[in-house]
Design a protein around this motif. Structure first.
Motif, PDB file in Angstrom:
ATOM      1  N   GLY A   5      28.415  37.100  48.078  1.00 14.35           N
ATOM      2  CA  GLY A   5      29.261  36.842  46.916  1.00 14.35           C
ATOM      3  C   GLY A   5      28.550  36.881  45.588  1.00 14.35           C
ATOM      4  N   ILE A   6      27.231  37.094  45.568  1.00 13.71           N
ATOM      5  CA  ILE A   6      26.510  36.980  44.292  1.00 13.71           C
ATOM      6  C   ILE A   6      26.541  38.265  43.467  1.00 13.71           C
ATOM      7  CG2 ILE A   6      25.019  35.132  45.125  1.00 13.71           C
ATOM      8  CD1 ILE A   6      22.818  37.149  45.600  1.00 13.71           C
ATOM      9  N   THR A   7      26.839  39.414  44.085  1.00  9.25           N
ATOM     10  CA  THR A   7      26.875  40.678  43.351  1.00  9.25           C
ATOM     11  C   THR A   7      28.147  41.446  43.683  1.00  9.25           C
ATOM     12  OG1 THR A   7      25.760  41.987  45.061  1.00  9.25           O
ATOM     13  CG2 THR A   7      24.350  40.809  43.495  1.00  9.25           C
ATOM     14  N   HIS A   8      28.274  42.613  43.059  1.00 12.64           N
ATOM     15  CA  HIS A   8      29.428  43.464  43.325  1.00 12.64           C
ATOM     16  C   HIS A   8      29.103  44.528  44.368  1.00 12.64           C
ATOM     17  CE1 HIS A   8      27.056  45.741  40.498  1.00 12.64           C
ATOM     18  NE2 HIS A   8      27.834  46.802  40.603  1.00 12.64           N
ATOM     19  N   TYR A   9      27.943  44.384  45.031  1.00 14.90           N
ATOM     20  CA  TYR A   9      27.567  45.360  46.052  1.00 14.90           C
ATOM     21  C   TYR A   9      26.991  44.710  47.306  1.00 14.90           C
ATOM     22  CZ  TYR A   9      22.999  44.559  43.783  1.00 14.90           C
ATOM     23  OH  TYR A   9      21.880  43.986  43.235  1.00 14.90           O
ATOM     24  N   GLY A  10      26.957  43.369  47.370  1.00 12.51           N
ATOM     25  CA  GLY A  10      26.230  42.691  48.423  1.00 12.51           C
ATOM     26  C   GLY A  10      26.935  42.580  49.756  1.00 12.51           C
ATOM     27  N   ILE A  11      28.225  42.871  49.822  1.00 11.35           N
ATOM     28  CA  ILE A  11      28.991  42.807  51.064  1.00 11.35           C
ATOM     29  C   ILE A  11      30.144  43.794  50.940  1.00 11.35           C
ATOM     30  CG2 ILE A  11      30.585  40.986  50.335  1.00 11.35           C
ATOM     31  CD1 ILE A  11      30.242  39.734  53.152  1.00 11.35           C
ATOM     32  N   GLY A  12      30.706  44.202  52.063  1.00 13.74           N
ATOM     33  CA  GLY A  12      31.691  45.278  52.046  1.00 13.74           C
ATOM     34  C   GLY A  12      32.918  45.027  51.200  1.00 13.74           C
ATOM     35  N   SER A  13      33.329  43.757  51.035  1.00 13.76           N
ATOM     36  CA  SER A  13      34.521  43.471  50.241  1.00 13.76           C
ATOM     37  C   SER A  13      34.241  43.496  48.740  1.00 13.76           C
ATOM     38  CB  SER A  13      35.094  42.098  50.621  1.00 13.76           C
ATOM     39  OG  SER A  13      34.124  41.076  50.435  1.00 13.76           O
ATOM     40  N   ALA A  14      32.968  43.439  48.338  1.00 16.39           N
ATOM     41  CA  ALA A  14      32.632  43.350  46.913  1.00 16.39           C
ATOM     42  C   ALA A  14      33.042  44.596  46.124  1.00 16.39           C
ATOM     43  CB  ALA A  14      31.140  43.063  46.748  1.00 16.39           C
ATOM     44  N   PRO A  15      32.636  45.804  46.545  1.00 15.31           N
ATOM     45  CA  PRO A  15      33.055  46.985  45.771  1.00 15.31           C
ATOM     46  C   PRO A  15      34.568  47.167  45.758  1.00 15.31           C
ATOM     47  CG  PRO A  15      31.279  47.529  47.317  1.00 15.31           C
ATOM     48  CD  PRO A  15      31.772  46.173  47.684  1.00 15.31           C
ATOM     49  N   VAL A  16      35.224  46.696  46.803  1.00 19.47           N
ATOM     50  CA  VAL A  16      36.678  46.849  46.886  1.00 19.47           C
ATOM     51  C   VAL A  16      37.363  46.070  45.781  1.00 19.47           C
ATOM     52  CG1 VAL A  16      38.706  46.379  48.307  1.00 19.47           C
ATOM     53  CG2 VAL A  16      36.634  47.289  49.366  1.00 19.47           C
ATOM     54  N   PHE A  17      37.088  44.766  45.706  1.00 19.36           N
ATOM     55  CA  PHE A  17      37.768  43.931  44.713  1.00 19.36           C
ATOM     56  C   PHE A  17      37.230  44.179  43.310  1.00 19.36           C
ATOM     57  CE2 PHE A  17      38.757  41.265  48.505  1.00 19.36           C
ATOM     58  CZ  PHE A  17      40.138  41.277  48.364  1.00 19.36           C
ATOM     59  N   TYR A  18      35.928  44.419  43.167  1.00 25.52           N
ATOM     60  CA  TYR A  18      35.398  44.725  41.841  1.00 25.52           C
ATOM     61  C   TYR A  18      35.981  46.032  41.311  1.00 25.52           C
ATOM     62  CZ  TYR A  18      32.375  46.280  38.126  1.00 25.52           C
ATOM     63  OH  TYR A  18      31.924  46.766  36.921  1.00 25.52           O
ATOM     64  N   GLY A  19      36.133  47.016  42.201  1.00 20.94           N
ATOM     65  CA  GLY A  19      36.644  48.314  41.793  1.00 20.94           C
ATOM     66  C   GLY A  19      38.058  48.275  41.255  1.00 20.94           C
ATOM     67  N   ALA A  20      38.796  47.197  41.530  1.00 23.55           N
ATOM     68  CA  ALA A  20      40.159  47.089  41.000  1.00 23.55           C
ATOM     69  C   ALA A  20      40.152  46.993  39.480  1.00 23.55           C
ATOM     70  CB  ALA A  20      40.869  45.873  41.599  1.00 23.55           C
ATOM     71  N   GLY A  21      39.035  46.575  38.883  1.00 24.67           N
ATOM     72  CA  GLY A  21      38.894  46.626  37.428  1.00 24.67           C
ATOM     73  C   GLY A  21      39.356  45.420  36.659  1.00 24.67           C
ATOM     74  N   TYR A  22      39.706  44.338  37.329  1.00 27.71           N
ATOM     75  CA  TYR A  22      40.240  43.164  36.636  1.00 27.71           C
ATOM     76  C   TYR A  22      39.156  42.253  36.068  1.00 27.71           C
ATOM     77  CZ  TYR A  22      45.122  43.897  37.985  1.00 27.71           C
ATOM     78  OH  TYR A  22      46.395  44.401  38.124  1.00 27.71           O
ATOM     79  N   VAL A  23      37.946  42.292  36.649  1.00 25.30           N
ATOM     80  CA  VAL A  23      36.895  41.353  36.260  1.00 25.30           C
ATOM     81  C   VAL A  23      35.704  42.137  35.708  1.00 25.30           C
ATOM     82  CG1 VAL A  23      35.409  39.461  37.011  1.00 25.30           C
ATOM     83  CG2 VAL A  23      37.640  39.809  38.110  1.00 25.30           C
ATOM     84  N   PRO A  24      35.264  41.866  34.475  1.00 26.39           N
ATOM     85  CA  PRO A  24      34.081  42.540  33.922  1.00 26.39           C
ATOM     86  C   PRO A  24      32.843  42.217  34.767  1.00 26.39           C
ATOM     87  CG  PRO A  24      35.312  41.400  32.196  1.00 26.39           C
ATOM     88  CD  PRO A  24      35.898  40.959  33.493  1.00 26.39           C
ATOM     89  N   LEU A  25      31.878  43.133  34.759  1.00 29.27           N
ATOM     90  CA  LEU A  25      30.716  42.987  35.624  1.00 29.27           C
ATOM     91  C   LEU A  25      29.918  41.724  35.303  1.00 29.27           C
ATOM     92  CD1 LEU A  25      29.149  44.317  37.902  1.00 29.27           C
ATOM     93  CD2 LEU A  25      27.800  45.528  36.190  1.00 29.27           C
ATOM     94  N   ALA A  26      29.736  41.413  34.027  1.00 29.08           N
ATOM     95  CA  ALA A  26      28.960  40.230  33.656  1.00 29.08           C
ATOM     96  C   ALA A  26      29.602  38.960  34.211  1.00 29.08           C
ATOM     97  CB  ALA A  26      28.829  40.141  32.142  1.00 29.08           C
ATOM     98  N   LYS A  27      30.917  38.884  34.129  1.00 26.01           N
ATOM     99  CA  LYS A  27      31.607  37.703  34.667  1.00 26.01           C
ATOM    100  C   LYS A  27      31.555  37.698  36.190  1.00 26.01           C
ATOM    101  CE  LYS A  27      34.703  36.842  30.784  1.00 26.01           C
ATOM    102  NZ  LYS A  27      36.107  36.658  30.320  1.00 26.01           N
ATOM    103  N   TRP A  28      31.622  38.882  36.802  1.00 24.00           N
ATOM    104  CA  TRP A  28      31.546  38.965  38.259  1.00 24.00           C
ATOM    105  C   TRP A  28      30.224  38.371  38.753  1.00 24.00           C
ATOM    106  CZ3 TRP A  28      35.357  41.070  41.464  1.00 24.00           C
ATOM    107  CH2 TRP A  28      35.019  41.198  42.804  1.00 24.00           C
ATOM    108  N   TRP A  29      29.127  38.760  38.117  1.00 21.71           N
ATOM    109  CA  TRP A  29      27.810  38.244  38.502  1.00 21.71           C
ATOM    110  C   TRP A  29      27.664  36.772  38.128  1.00 21.71           C
ATOM    111  CZ3 TRP A  29      22.726  40.999  39.315  1.00 21.71           C
ATOM    112  CH2 TRP A  29      22.921  42.226  39.957  1.00 21.71           C
ATOM    113  N   GLY A  30      28.120  36.402  36.935  1.00 24.25           N
ATOM    114  CA  GLY A  30      27.983  35.024  36.475  1.00 24.25           C
ATOM    115  C   GLY A  30      28.726  34.038  37.356  1.00 24.25           C
ATOM    116  N   TYR A  31      29.997  34.328  37.605  1.00 27.28           N
ATOM    117  CA  TYR A  31      30.781  33.434  38.469  1.00 27.28           C
ATOM    118  C   TYR A  31      30.312  33.521  39.916  1.00 27.28           C
ATOM    119  CZ  TYR A  31      33.937  32.630  34.561  1.00 27.28           C
ATOM    120  OH  TYR A  31      34.457  32.274  33.347  1.00 27.28           O
ATOM    121  N   GLY A  32      29.799  34.675  40.308  1.00 33.05           N
ATOM    122  CA  GLY A  32      29.233  34.795  41.647  1.00 33.05           C
ATOM    123  C   GLY A  32      28.064  33.851  41.846  1.00 33.05           C
TER     124      GLY A  32
END
Length: 575
Positions: free
Chosen positions: A507-534
Motif C-alpha cells: 500500500g505504500i506506492t502505486h506499483y507495489g502490489i497488483g491492485s495499485a496500478p489499477v486504482f491509481y490509473g483511474a486518475g482520481y488521486v494525485p501521485l503525491a497524495k497517493w504516496w503520502g497517504y500510503g
C-alpha cells in the motif's frame, strides 16, 4: 461571441456547471446542437462521456428544461491565433527531469560498496532515477519508465531482452486487461445498473457506500487468489461507475466529491484483505512455502485466517474511517440518493443484450479465477478468454481497447519497474542488502522484541524498491525470518508476521502490489497524495497488526519459541 453557462444536475442530485460558446452570428431564434466537450488530459478520460443535449435545444426553451439550464450571455472577442514561435512547450518539464537525471548521475559515480557488483550499482542508480521521475513526472509515467529502460540498455547495464523481459510477465497484462473489462462494464450500462443498486442500498452516506465495497471485496478475497483480478476485473469498474453516478468525474474538478476517497479506500483495504487469507494473494503460498523450508512449521489456511482475522477486521474498520477524516469526500450525505437511484433503475428497464453478455462474461471470468487452479487456467488466461468473448460479440471493439491509453501506459511503466527491480535481485543487490541488515541488527544485542521490530520496519519499507510482492518475498523473506528466529523471535510468529506484512507493504506506492496500478490509473488521486497517504496508512496498519495483532497472537499461544534455527552467534558469524 456569447458565453452560455449550463447548470444541471447529475442523476443522483449533485449539480454541475458547463459553459459553451454561441456564435454572435446566430439567428434571432438561435439554437445549438450537441456541444462537444474536450476530453480531460487525465489518465482515465476515456471513461468520461461528453454532455449530450439532444434533441437540439432552443435558447428560449432552456429556462423550462427539467435540467434547470441557465443561459448567461457575455460579450467576448475572438481569441487571437498564437503565432507558431509562441506555441507552448510540449516536452518534458525541465526541473523535474533534471532532478531525476541528477539522482542517477550522483549515485552512478559514488563508490560501489564492497560486495556489490558494478552492474548492480549502476542499475540501482537508473532505478532510483526512474522512481524520482515517476514521482516528479517530467513526462507521463510510461514515458519516464521507457527512458529508464533506454538508459539501462544504452549503458549496457541491461541487455535489450533483459530490459523488456517483464513485458512477458502476466501481471502487467492482467492489469491492462482489467481496463478493457472496465470499458465494457461502463459502455454496456451494466456498471451503472450495479452502481445504482449499491446506491439504493447504501448510498445515503458516502461512508456507508465505502464500507459496503470494502467488505464485499473482503468476502471475495479468499475465493479469488489474485488481487489484480479482484481490483481490476470486479471493483475498478464498479467503483468507477459509482463515482460517475454520483457526479464525481476526473478532469472537471469533481474528483474530491466522492471518487478520490473511494478509490484510495478501496485500494488500501485491498492490501488488508489480501493479507487475511492464504488464498487471497498469489504470493501468499510462496510465503508459507518459504516459512516451511526455513522453520519446518507448516502454515495452513485455517491457521493463517485465524491469526489474521482480528487485526484484519480492525484494519478494515479503521482505515476507511481515517481516510474519511484526513482525505474526506466533499459530499458526505445524500438522503435522496437511494430514492433517485431506484428511479434510475426503473427508467433503465430490463437488462439489454449487451448487458447480459457482459454479466455472463464476468461470471465466466470470475468463475475461472476461483476454480481455475483445478482446470490449470491462470488468472491472465481467464481474463484473455473473457476479453475474447467481449471482442467476438462486439460488446467491446479492438479500436476501443487501443483507445484505452491508461491501460497501455500502465502496462509500460509497471513492466519496466518489474524488470529493473527483478534484475536488482538477480545482480545480487538485494541479497547484499539483506545480509548487511541481519549482520547489523544481529550485532546490536537487543531483546528479540526490539530486534524483530527493527527487522519488520526494514523488511516493510524496503518495498519501495520492489514492484512485485512475490519478488520481495523471494528475495528477502528467508533471510529476515532466519535472523529473527535466531535472535529469539518465536519462529512461527515471525513467519506469520512477515507473511502478513508482505501484503500490507504493497500500500505504500502505486506499483507495489497488483491492485495499485489499477486504482491509481483511474486518475482520481494525485501521485503525491497517493504516496503520502500510503505512508500514513502504513503506520496505521503496522500499529494495528503489531499492537492489536500482537495481543491476539499471544492469546492464541503463538508467542512460543521454537528452537529450530541456529543461535545468535552462529548466525552472525555465518551470514
Amino acid at each position: 461571441m456569447a458565453s452560455v453557462v449550463l447548470t444541471y444536475s447529475c442523476p443522483l442530485g449533485y449539480s454541475r456547471v458547463k459553459s459553451l460558446a454561441l456564435s454572435s452570428r446566430s439567428s434571432p431564434n438561435p439554437v445549438f446542437s450537441t456541444p462537444v466537450l474536450s476530453k480531460s488530459s487525465s489518465s482515465n478520460s476515456s471513461f468520461i462521456k461528453p454532455l449530450s443535449l439532444t434533441p437540439i435545444i432552443s435558447t428560449n426553451r432552456i429556462q423550462k428544461s427539467h435540467r434547470k439550464l441557465t443561459v448567461k450571455a457575455a460579450a467576448s472577442t475572438p481569441a487571437a491565433a498564437t503565432p507558431p514561435s509562441q506555441q507552448p512547450w510540449q516536452g518534458a518539464a525541465m526541473k523535474p527531469l533534471m532532478a531525476s537525471i541528477a539522482t542517477g548521475v550522483v549515485l552512478w559515480f559514488l563508490p560501489v560498496p564492497s560486495g556489490v557488483s558494478r552492474n548492480a550499482w549502476q542499475l540501482l542508480s537508473i532505478f532510483l532515477a526512474t522512481i524520482v521521475g515517476i514521482i516528479t513526472q517530467p513526462l507521463p509515467l510510461g514515458a519516464v519508465a521507457l527512458l529508464g529502460l533506454g538508459a539501462s540498455v544504452l549503458t549496457k547495464t541491461l541487455t535489450f531482452s533483459a530490459a523488456f523481459s517483464a513485458f512477458g510477465d502476466p501481471i502487467p497484462w492482467l492489469i491492462a486487461l482489467a481496463f478493457f473489462f472496465a470499458r465494457g462494464f461502463i459502455k454496456t450500462g451494466l456498471g451503472n445498473r450495479i452502481a445504482y443498486q449499491f446506491v439504493s442500498l447504501f448510498g445515503s452516506s458516502s461512508l456507508g457506500l465505502g464500507y459496503s465495497l470494502v467488505f464485499s471485496e473482503a468476502l471475495l478475497a479468499p475465493a479469488i487468489p489474485s488481487v489484480s483480478a479482484r481490483a481490476g476485473g470486479i471493483f475498478l469498474p464498479l467503483v468507477k461507475s459509482l463515482c460517475v453516478a454520483c457526479g464525481s468525474n476526473v478532469g472537471d474538478g469533481t474528483e474530491n466529491r466522492l471518487g478520490s476517497w473511494l478509490m484510495l479506500t478501496c485500494f488500501q483495504t485491498s492490501v488488508i484483505s489480501s493479507s487475511m487469507f492464504l488464498t487471497a494473494m498469489a504470493a501468499n503460498p510462496l510465503s508459507a512455502n518459504l516459512a516451511f523450508n526455513t522453520i519446518k512449521q507448516q502454515i495452513g489456511w485455517t491457521d493463517w485466517a485465524k491469526a489474521a482475522i482480528v487485526p484484519g477486521l480492525v484494519s478494515l474498520l479503521v482505515v476507511p474511517l481515517i481516510l474519511y477524516v484526513i482525505y474526506p469526500p466533499t459530499v458526505k450525505t445524500s438522503p435522496d440518493a437511494p430514492r433517485l437511484a431506484k428511479e434510475k433503475l426503473e427508467k433503465m428497464g430490463p437488462m439489454t443484450k449487451n448487458e447480459i453478455i457482459m454479466a455472463g462474461t464476468l461470471f465466466l471470468t470470475v468463475g475461472l479465477w476461483i476454480f481455475g487452479g483445478m482446470l490449470n487456467v491462470d488468472a491472465v488466461t481467464a481474463a484473455i478468454l473473457g476479453l475474447s468473448v467481449l471482442l467476438v460479440t462486439g460488446v467491446v471493439t479492438w479500436k476501443e481497447c487501443l483507445a484505452e491509453s491508461v491501460a497501455w501506459d500502465t502496462l509500460t511503466w509497471f513492466a519496466a519497474l518489474i524488470a529493473m527491480a527483478g534484475y536488482l535481485n538477480k545482480y545480487g543487490l538485494i541479497a547484499w542488502f539483506s545480509q548487511t541488515v541481519v549482520k547489523v541488527v544481529g550485532g546490536l544485542g537487543l531483546s528479540w522484541q526490539m530486534s524483530f521490530g527493527i527487522l519488520v520496519l526494514l523488511y516493510f519499507y524496503s518495498h519501495y524498491f520492489f514492484a512485485s510482492g512475490a519478488a520481495h518475498i523471494g528475495a528477502m523473506f528467508t533471510a529476515f525470518l532466519s535472523v529473527a528466529s535466531a535472535l529469539g523471535t518465536p519462529s512461527y510468529l515471525g513467519a506469520l508476521v512477515l507473511s502478513f506484512l508482505s501484503n500490507l507493504m504493497g500500500g505504500i506506492t502505486h506499483y507495489g502490489i497488483g491492485s495499485a496500478p489499477v486504482f491509481y490509473g483511474a486518475g482520481y488521486v494525485p501521485l503525491a497524495k497517493w504516496w503520502g497517504y500510503g505512508f500514513l496508512i502504513s503506520i496505521v496498519n503496522l500499529i494495528i497488526w503489531l499492537g492489536v495483532g500482537g495481543i491476539w497472537w499471544k492469546a492464541l499461544g503463538l508467542w512460543f519459541v521454537y528452537d529450530s534455527l541456529p543461535s545468535r552467534n552462529n548466525l552472525i558469524g555465518g551470514v
